[in-house]
Write a protein that holds these residues in place. Structure first.
Motif, PDB file in Angstrom:
ATOM      1  N   ASN A 276       1.185   4.041  -3.080  1.00 26.60           N
ATOM      2  CA  ASN A 276       0.979   5.444  -2.725  1.00 26.60           C
ATOM      3  C   ASN A 276       2.161   6.291  -3.183  1.00 26.60           C
TER       4      ASN A 276
ATOM      5  N   GLU B 213      -3.564   6.212   0.282  1.00 29.38           N
ATOM      6  CA  GLU B 213      -3.700   4.834   0.760  1.00 29.38           C
ATOM      7  C   GLU B 213      -5.144   4.511   1.139  1.00 29.38           C
TER       8      GLU B 213
ATOM      9  N   LEU C 100       0.826  -1.216   0.000  1.00 28.05           N
ATOM     10  CA  LEU C 100       0.000   0.000   0.000  1.00 28.05           C
ATOM     11  C   LEU C 100       0.856   1.260   0.000  1.00 28.05           C
ATOM     12  N   ALA C 101       1.860   1.274   0.845  1.00 31.93           N
ATOM     13  CA  ALA C 101       2.752   2.432   0.900  1.00 31.93           C
ATOM     14  C   ALA C 101       3.492   2.607  -0.431  1.00 31.93           C
TER      15      ALA C 101
END
Length: 230
Positions: free
Chosen positions: A205, A212, A201-202
């Motif tokens: 992003n 996120e 997710l990071a």
């Protein structure tokens, strides 16, 4: 024209035709974008505004919509293929698969004009979600060992399932977000939990600048749709 009733059979016909013609993924997904995202939703307004004098419209029959599906694939092939598929190729497919009506080569050329008019002659493909997804997938494989566990075919299967449902296909209006979300959904579905070490997710992003929280919401929608019982 009952848009809600006709859309799914047309999307399925497009996918079947793409498979029969063995077109590349970008040709298939550009055609889906042309037809499902833009042409089909715009057609009722185009007809009601009285813009077309074509004998193909109105009324809009299932056969006519199938013809426009093939036009979307033909247009996409002419954009992306160094040797585009010929009108003869598409006419042969129409003769074999469209039973209710016979279309001539002249009908194909006329339908192409109408197709362009409905799209307002805007056929750019730089904003296609598949392009962003493919690029993300390549980058992900370069930075994470678990990337080897995610196949582009799995990502495309998810994309196909989303296109089959109109309320889910709306997500393609945000091509960067949907591309990132499909990659994350593929990660969740195919990578064993004990190997969930990479901060996916990071990473998306950072690469896409998509928030996120927004990605997480979209991934949740995708997983509920893809994994829901038939």
């Amino acid at each position: 024209m009952e848009c809600g009733c006709e859309r799914l059979p047309m999307v399925e016909f497009l996918m079947e035709s793409a498979q029969h013609l063995q077109v590349s993924p970008i040709v298939k997904y550009s055609a889906l974008s042309f037809f499902a995202d833009r042409f089909f939703p715009s057609l009722p307004h185009f007809i009601n505004a009285g813009h077309s004098s074509s004998c193909l419209l109105p009324p809009v029959t299932q056969s006519t919509l199938q013809l426009f599906v093939l036009i979307s694939l033909w247009t996409s092939s002419k954009i992306h293929d160094s040797r585009p598929l010929s009108v003869t190729c598409f006419k042969s497919l129409a003769d074999a698969s469209i039973k209710e009506q016979h279309f001539t080569s002249r009908n194909f050329l006329e339908a192409e004009v109408v197709f362009m008019q409905v799209l307002n002659f805007e056929i750019g493909t730089t904003n296609i979600a598949f392009l962003f997804l493919e690029d993300l997938w390549i980058q992900f494989n370069g930075v994470a060992k678990v990337g080897a566990l995610i196949s582009i075919e799995t990502c495309m299967e998810i994309m196909d399932l989303l296109y089959e449902k109109e309320e889910m296909s709306i997500l393609f209006r945000s091509p960067h977000s949907i591309a990132a979300s499909i990659l994350v959904a593929s990660y969740v579905m195919t990578v064993p939990k004990q190997k969930w070490e990479f901060p996916v997710l990071a990473w998306v992003n950072f690469v896409t600048s998509c928030k996120e929280q927004d990605i997480l919401k979209m991934v949740t929608k995708i997983l509920k749709h893809v994994l829901e019982p038939s």
